[in-house]
Design an enzyme around this catalytic site. Structure first.
Site, PDB file in Angstrom:
ATOM      1  N   ASP A   1     -16.884   2.720   3.863  1.00 34.08           N
ATOM      2  CA  ASP A   1     -16.730   1.999   3.168  1.00 34.08           C
ATOM      3  C   ASP A   1     -17.365   1.929   1.582  1.00 34.08           C
ATOM      4  OD1 ASP A   1     -15.600  -1.059   1.920  1.00 34.08           O
ATOM      5  OD2 ASP A   1     -14.833  -1.065   3.682  1.00 34.08           O
TER       6      ASP A   1
ATOM      7  N   HIS B   1      -1.014   8.039 -14.946  1.00 36.62           N
ATOM      8  CA  HIS B   1      -0.121   8.684 -14.251  1.00 36.62           C
ATOM      9  C   HIS B   1       0.417   8.423 -13.190  1.00 36.62           C
ATOM     10  CE1 HIS B   1      -4.513   8.830 -13.413  1.00 36.62           C
ATOM     11  NE2 HIS B   1      -4.239   8.600 -12.117  1.00 36.62           N
TER      12      HIS B   1
ATOM     13  N   SER C   1      -6.887  -1.202  -6.947  1.00 33.23           N
ATOM     14  CA  SER C   1      -5.954  -0.159  -8.131  1.00 33.23           C
ATOM     15  C   SER C   1      -4.577  -1.312  -8.705  1.00 33.23           C
ATOM     16  CB  SER C   1      -5.600   0.892  -8.168  1.00 33.23           C
ATOM     17  OG  SER C   1      -4.705   1.512  -7.371  1.00 33.23           O
TER      18      SER C   1
ATOM     19  N   GLU D   1      -6.853   1.358 -18.600  1.00 30.75           N
ATOM     20  CA  GLU D   1      -7.181  -0.147 -18.448  1.00 30.75           C
ATOM     21  C   GLU D   1      -7.880  -0.664 -19.558  1.00 30.75           C
ATOM     22  OE1 GLU D   1      -4.837  -1.608 -17.796  1.00 30.75           O
ATOM     23  OE2 GLU D   1      -5.776  -4.076 -17.571  1.00 30.75           O
TER      24      GLU D   1
ATOM     25  N   SER E   1     -10.313   4.132 -16.305  1.00 27.14           N
ATOM     26  CA  SER E   1      -9.232   4.228 -16.413  1.00 27.14           C
ATOM     27  C   SER E   1      -8.677   3.802 -18.313  1.00 27.14           C
ATOM     28  CB  SER E   1      -8.491   3.207 -15.795  1.00 27.14           C
ATOM     29  OG  SER E   1      -7.444   2.186 -15.867  1.00 27.14           O
TER      30      SER E   1
ATOM     31  N   LYS F   1     -14.348  -1.678 -13.721  1.00 27.99           N
ATOM     32  CA  LYS F   1     -13.850  -0.323 -14.006  1.00 27.99           C
ATOM     33  C   LYS F   1     -15.076   0.137 -15.339  1.00 27.99           C
ATOM     34  CE  LYS F   1     -10.928   1.774 -11.560  1.00 27.99           C
ATOM     35  NZ  LYS F   1     -11.689   2.959 -11.047  1.00 27.99           N
TER      36      LYS F   1
ATOM     37  N   TYR G   1      -9.764  -5.849 -12.834  1.00 25.43           N
ATOM     38  CA  TYR G   1      -9.606  -4.528 -12.337  1.00 25.43           C
ATOM     39  C   TYR G   1     -10.558  -4.116 -14.028  1.00 25.43           C
ATOM     40  CZ  TYR G   1      -8.043   0.004 -12.550  1.00 25.43           C
ATOM     41  OH  TYR G   1      -7.461   1.316 -12.113  1.00 25.43           O
TER      42      TYR G   1
ATOM     43  N   ASP H   1      -3.830   9.921  -6.256  1.00 26.80           N
ATOM     44  CA  ASP H   1      -4.457  11.469  -6.976  1.00 26.80           C
ATOM     45  C   ASP H   1      -5.640  12.155  -5.752  1.00 26.80           C
ATOM     46  OD1 ASP H   1      -3.519   9.705  -8.740  1.00 26.80           O
ATOM     47  OD2 ASP H   1      -5.486   9.662  -9.888  1.00 26.80           O
TER      48      ASP H   1
ATOM     49  N   GLY I   1     -10.805   7.623  -1.578  1.00 26.67           N
ATOM     50  CA  GLY I   1      -9.578   7.262  -2.026  1.00 26.67           C
ATOM     51  C   GLY I   1      -8.372   8.533  -1.870  1.00 26.67           C
TER      52      GLY I   1
ATOM     53  N   THR J   1      -7.070   8.557   0.430  1.00 22.95           N
ATOM     54  CA  THR J   1      -5.227   7.759   1.130  1.00 22.95           C
ATOM     55  C   THR J   1      -4.188   7.944  -0.140  1.00 22.95           C
ATOM     56  OG1 THR J   1      -5.642   5.261   0.421  1.00 22.95           O
ATOM     57  CG2 THR J   1      -6.043   7.429   3.411  1.00 22.95           C
ATOM     58  N   GLY J   2      -4.868   7.540  -1.470  1.00 22.86           N
ATOM     59  CA  GLY J   2      -4.033   7.617  -2.722  1.00 22.86           C
ATOM     60  C   GLY J   2      -3.189   8.359  -3.537  1.00 22.86           C
TER      61      GLY J   2
END
Ligand code: GDD
Length: 330
Positions: free
Chosen positions: A56, A181, A82, A129, A127, A155, A151, A13, A8, A10-11
């Site tokens: 991947d 965040h 996400s 979530e 998360s 998680k 999602y 965080d 992750g 490229t995100g």
């Protein structure tokens, strides 16, 4: 020199965590997906010290190769699909990446460290979530999980797999239950950035209105830069564990709108905001507010940016970008 592998990368965080680890003297490796990933350039420009590896989360052999070539002391599994709204449209893909991807990464770590299960420390990006239809207010590490989206369900799977690998194999595996965040690097599909971009454009006369969904949902919003510090602190503990990372404050979307429009001196913002059924979710998470006591006491972690500070940071950034879009970068 400690070595870290981040999925992750490229995100939001991934970028903040890379900066933090590079500043601490780590050698940082980032997993990047796909052929000609459009975000590769952004990562290379923002954190040029990071070595990118192709892989991947749905492809275990690529993860094992990434482990072999990075030889990490710490693995941060931030990779996921996400965006909660998207997960209803692509529930199976979300399950494969956000859920089963965690198991693939745990397996890659376990197989790589077969001679010493605690050789590599593992962080899972869990998360808030997962709390969904909340069963406690505020939510803590032992609050019953009741996810409300594909999602969230994915998680929960990743969260319990992380705990299971810790308990089954003695791995140093930690799960950070991070509440929302945000930052100037937040993707424009998430509500805070969607608002800060649109309000900046409205203030500059570039657009007139903003279309949103449910304005009454409440979130515990913190600054992403603070939250990656909590991840690193978890990895420095003698044992893996689970931690809620949150500010302990909750605000509605309406309050985010209030402060964003106030930043550009617009009080009567209702005339600029419409509600569109397209942006309502089949099942909503109405209220999130975390209790970060354990992270504060055991990790010595504390958030440094409050809600008004976060809105100001995002508004200033988007005003700057919208004023001079050809030169400004987030
Ligand atoms: N995205 C979006 N767009 N959300 C809207 C809109 C809109 O136009 N209008 C209202 N909302 C409401 C959503 O219904 C939700 O209640 C809230 O704004 C926040 O939505 P998001 O910013 O998309 O974030 P999220 O809470 O669903 O999920 C984020 O936080 C999680 C942690 O709790 C994501 O970053 C997840 O990946 C993360 O796990």
């Amino acid at each position: 020199m400690p070595r870290a592998l981040i999925t992750g990368i490229t995100g939001q965080d991934g970028l903040y965590l890379s900066e933090l680890l590079l500043a601490k003297g780590y050698e940082v490796f980032g997993l990047i997906r796909g052929q000609n990933n459009p975000k590769r350039e952004l990562v290379q420009e923002t954190v040029p010290g990071v070595t990118l590896l192709t892989g991947d989360l749905t492809d275990l052999s690529s993860l094992m190769r990434a482990m072999e070539s990075s030889e990490p002391d710490e693995v941060y599994n931030l990779g996921a699909i996400s965006f909660v709204a998207y997960s209803w449209e692509n529930a199976m893909l979300t399950t494969d990446v956000t859920g089963k991807g965690v198991l693939n990464m745990l397996e890659a770590v376990r197989l790589y460290s077969h001679d010493d299960p605690a050789k590599v420390r593992f962080y899972q990006a869990s998360s808030s979530e997962m709390f969904g239809k909340v069963q406690d207010v505020p939510q803590r590490e032992n609050t019953l999980l009741w996810p409300r989206s594909p999602y969230g369900v994915a998680k929960v799977f990743g969260h319990y797999m992380t705990i299971n690998y810790r308990e089954s194999y003695g791995m140093h595996a930690s799960s950070g239950i991070l509440f929302n965040h945000e930052s100037p690097r937040r993707g424009p599909e998430f509500v805070t950035r969607k608002i800060s971009i649109a309000v900046a454009r409205i203030a500059l006369g570039l657009q007139d209105s903003l279309s949103l969904g449910n304005l009454d949902a409440r979130r515990d919003w913190g600054f992403a830069g603070d939250y990656v510090d909590a991840m690193w602190r978890m990895m420095q503990q003698p044992e893996g564990d689970d931690y809620v990372v949150a500010t302990g404050q909750t605000h509605s979307i309406r309050e985010f709108l209030d402060l964003s429009f106030a930043h550009v001196n617009i009080d009567d913002w209702e005339k600029h905001v419409t509600q569109d059924p397209r942006f309502f979710r089949p099942a909503e998470v109405d209220l999130l507010i975390g209790d970060p006591t354990k992270a504060k006491e055991q990790l010595g972690w504390t958030p440094t940016v409050d809600f008004p500070g976060l809105v100001t940071m995002m508004m200033e950034n988007d005003l700057r970008i919208q004023e001079r879009p050809q030169v400004a970068r987030s």
